[in-house]
Write an enzyme that holds these catalytic residues in place. Structure first.
Site, PDB file in Angstrom:
ATOM      1  N   ALA A 112     -30.204 -59.050   8.679  1.00  0.00           N
ATOM      2  CA  ALA A 112     -31.595 -58.913   8.227  1.00  0.00           C
ATOM      3  C   ALA A 112     -32.186 -59.559   7.445  1.00  0.00           C
ATOM      4  CB  ALA A 112     -32.071 -57.367   7.704  1.00  0.00           C
ATOM      5  N   GLY A 137     -28.211 -56.719  10.937  1.00  0.00           N
ATOM      6  CA  GLY A 137     -28.847 -56.864  12.023  1.00  0.00           C
ATOM      7  C   GLY A 137     -28.719 -57.455  13.546  1.00  0.00           C
ATOM      8  N   GLU A 147     -26.587 -55.577  15.069  1.00  0.00           N
ATOM      9  CA  GLU A 147     -26.549 -54.800  15.545  1.00  0.00           C
ATOM     10  C   GLU A 147     -27.822 -54.692  17.396  1.00  0.00           C
ATOM     11  OE1 GLU A 147     -28.757 -53.328  11.819  1.00  0.00           O
ATOM     12  OE2 GLU A 147     -27.870 -51.806  12.092  1.00  0.00           O
ATOM     13  N   GLU A 166     -22.917 -54.682   5.947  1.00  0.00           N
ATOM     14  CA  GLU A 166     -24.460 -53.484   5.551  1.00  0.00           C
ATOM     15  C   GLU A 166     -23.533 -52.883   3.346  1.00  0.00           C
ATOM     16  OE1 GLU A 166     -24.038 -53.716   8.084  1.00  0.00           O
ATOM     17  OE2 GLU A 166     -25.480 -53.991   8.988  1.00  0.00           O
TER      18      GLU A 166
HETATM   19  N1  COA Z   1     -30.609 -62.877   4.711  1.00  0.00           N
HETATM   20  C1  COA Z   1     -31.347 -64.556   3.736  1.00  0.00           C
HETATM   21  N2  COA Z   1     -30.320 -65.064   3.818  1.00  0.00           N
HETATM   22  C2  COA Z   1     -29.032 -65.424   4.792  1.00  0.00           C
HETATM   23  C3  COA Z   1     -28.850 -64.790   5.051  1.00  0.00           C
HETATM   24  C4  COA Z   1     -29.678 -62.805   5.684  1.00  0.00           C
HETATM   25  N3  COA Z   1     -28.725 -62.316   6.172  1.00  0.00           N
HETATM   26  N4  COA Z   1     -27.583 -64.939   6.075  1.00  0.00           N
HETATM   27  C5  COA Z   1     -27.856 -66.440   5.330  1.00  0.00           C
HETATM   28  N5  COA Z   1     -29.143 -66.958   4.374  1.00  0.00           N
HETATM   29  C6  COA Z   1     -29.102 -67.189   4.235  1.00  0.00           C
HETATM   30  C7  COA Z   1     -28.874 -68.458   3.066  1.00  0.00           C
HETATM   31  O1  COA Z   1     -29.097 -67.475   1.214  1.00  0.00           O
HETATM   32  C8  COA Z   1     -28.595 -69.046   2.704  1.00  0.00           C
HETATM   33  O2  COA Z   1     -29.748 -69.912   1.804  1.00  0.00           O
HETATM   34  P1  COA Z   1     -30.146 -70.705   0.816  1.00  0.00           P
HETATM   35  O3  COA Z   1     -29.350 -72.627   1.543  1.00  0.00           O
HETATM   36  O4  COA Z   1     -31.569 -71.075   0.649  1.00  0.00           O
HETATM   37  O5  COA Z   1     -29.894 -71.182  -0.177  1.00  0.00           O
HETATM   38  C9  COA Z   1     -28.766 -70.320   4.200  1.00  0.00           C
HETATM   39  O6  COA Z   1     -29.261 -68.855   4.767  1.00  0.00           O
HETATM   40  C10 COA Z   1     -27.067 -70.499   4.601  1.00  0.00           C
HETATM   41  O7  COA Z   1     -26.333 -69.511   4.331  1.00  0.00           O
HETATM   42  P2  COA Z   1     -25.053 -69.180   3.398  1.00  0.00           P
HETATM   43  O8  COA Z   1     -24.914 -68.519   2.572  1.00  0.00           O
HETATM   44  O9  COA Z   1     -25.387 -70.879   2.582  1.00  0.00           O
HETATM   45  O10 COA Z   1     -23.970 -69.728   4.367  1.00  0.00           O
HETATM   46  P3  COA Z   1     -22.147 -69.495   4.316  1.00  0.00           P
HETATM   47  O11 COA Z   1     -21.863 -70.668   4.810  1.00  0.00           O
HETATM   48  O12 COA Z   1     -22.017 -69.730   2.222  1.00  0.00           O
HETATM   49  O13 COA Z   1     -22.689 -68.322   4.658  1.00  0.00           O
HETATM   50  C11 COA Z   1     -22.164 -65.732   5.883  1.00  0.00           C
HETATM   51  C12 COA Z   1     -22.729 -67.828   5.732  1.00  0.00           C
HETATM   52  C13 COA Z   1     -23.004 -65.843   7.149  1.00  0.00           C
HETATM   53  C14 COA Z   1     -21.066 -65.563   6.017  1.00  0.00           C
HETATM   54  C15 COA Z   1     -23.594 -65.781   4.534  1.00  0.00           C
HETATM   55  O14 COA Z   1     -24.956 -65.950   4.832  1.00  0.00           O
HETATM   56  C16 COA Z   1     -23.581 -64.115   4.444  1.00  0.00           C
HETATM   57  O15 COA Z   1     -23.003 -63.475   4.354  1.00  0.00           O
HETATM   58  N6  COA Z   1     -24.595 -64.122   5.034  1.00  0.00           N
HETATM   59  C17 COA Z   1     -25.275 -62.458   4.931  1.00  0.00           C
HETATM   60  C18 COA Z   1     -24.915 -61.576   5.611  1.00  0.00           C
HETATM   61  C19 COA Z   1     -25.412 -60.637   5.664  1.00  0.00           C
HETATM   62  O16 COA Z   1     -24.730 -59.691   4.858  1.00  0.00           O
HETATM   63  N7  COA Z   1     -25.969 -59.588   7.033  1.00  0.00           N
HETATM   64  C20 COA Z   1     -26.396 -57.911   6.555  1.00  0.00           C
HETATM   65  C21 COA Z   1     -27.407 -57.938   6.154  1.00  0.00           C
HETATM   66  S1  COA Z   1     -27.953 -56.891   6.154  1.00  0.00           S
END
Ligand code: COA
Length: 254
Positions: free
Chosen positions: A67, A112, A115, A135
């Site tokens: 999400a 999500g 999911e 989460e």
């Molecule tokens: N929601 C909103 N934005 C997200 C996102 C999410 N779930 N996952 C990634 N992004 C965005 C980041 O904020 C970033 O945006 P920006 O460039 O404008 O700052 C962009 O996508 C790239 O992500 P980034 O975190 O910089 O890449 P990374 O390679 O360092 O890390 C992940 C990759 C997947 C490990 C990390 O993005 C992450 O942990 N995302 C969230 C995953 C999560 O918790 N999902 C469950 C949500 S309920």
């Protein structure tokens, strides 16, 4: 053709291929995208020309990174209620789509994203994919069906370990856990998914749909009721001209 926020859809050879296209946010799902996906799935459900559906993410980094956390963080109580219902509804729509759905997991499938993956019928993952329900790290729990579908897929103990640790599991480990069904090199993922989809798409459509419906029903029915529905579905298929033709074809070969 209708357009959908952050989604691409193509219709080729009886396949509908849906691509979540927001790679700059790792295909994170905001409300607009989720609503679009809900509407698109309703359109596909009513389209008999579509025999199999593929769901994937744009780019080579993410299937769906969950999400949209930025959007979610700002929700009030009513917005949250809608967001949970919408996400759960999209997962249910994937599961209940009359056509089989293949998840084509080309990178991160987190929160999500995992999911929605779990609501698909067959899950193919690239060797480079990483899958998890992180989460708890955000001080919440999976809210689009993860607490229910993960234990059904991998068993309670493994589901608890994954959810309580929020671990990100690499594709081969996910295969060992039964979290995904096939792992292939990233450059062969889409081709492999299309080949599998084409095998299904060539089957008699009514049998394909009835088979999905019957197996899906097993998750929520007693054995006796499931068996009753199996007989009912088999009998309905038996009366169709495709059945007589298919059996006659087999017998002519003998
Ligand atoms: N929601 C909103 N934005 C997200 C996102 C999410 N779930 N996952 C990634 N992004 C965005 C980041 O904020 C970033 O945006 P920006 O460039 O404008 O700052 C962009 O996508 C790239 O992500 P980034 O975190 O910089 O890449 P990374 O390679 O360092 O890390 C992940 C990759 C997947 C490990 C990390 O993005 C992450 O942990 N995302 C969230 C995953 C999560 O918790 N999902 C469950 C949500 S309920």
């Amino acid at each position: 053709m209708l357009t959908y926020a952050n989604l691409d859809v193509s219709y080729t050879d009886a396949r509908a291929e849906i691509t979540v296209n927001r790679p700059e946010k790792l295909n994170a799902l905001n409300t607009a995208t989720l609503r679009a996906l809900r509407d698109l799935l309703a359109e596909i459900a009513a389209n008999d020309a579509v025999r199999v559906v593929l769901l994937t993410g744009a780019g080579d980094r993410a299937f769906i990174a969950g999400a949209d956390i930025a959007e979610m963080a700002a929700l009030d109580a009513e917005g949250l209620h809608d967001c949970l219902l919408l996400g759960q509804g999209v997962a249910e729509a994937l599961e209940e789509l009359p056509q089989p759905v293949l998840a084509v997991v080309n990178g991160y499938a987190l929160g999500g994203g995992c999911e929605l993956m779990l609501a698909c019928d067959v899950i193919l993952a690239a060797e480079t994919a990483q899958i998890g329900l992180p989460e708890v790290d955000l001080a919440v729990i999976p809210g689009w069906g993860g607490t229910q579908r993960l234990p059904r897929r991998v068993g309670t103990a493994r589901a608890l370990e994954l959810i309580l640790t929020g671990a990100r599991v690499p594709a081969l480990e996910a295969l060992r856990l039964g979290l995904v069904d096939r792992v292939v090199p990233p450059e062969r993922l889409l081709e492999g998914a299309r080949a599998l989809a084409d095998v299904m798409a060539r089957k008699p459509p009514a049998a394909l749909r009835a088979a999905k419906r019957a197996v899906r029903a097993a998750e929520r029915l007693s054995l006796a009721e499931g068996l009753r529905r199996e007989r009912q579905a088999f009998t309905a298929l038996f009366e169709m001209p495709e059945r007589a033709a298919a059996m006659a074809r087999f017998l002519r070969k003998g």
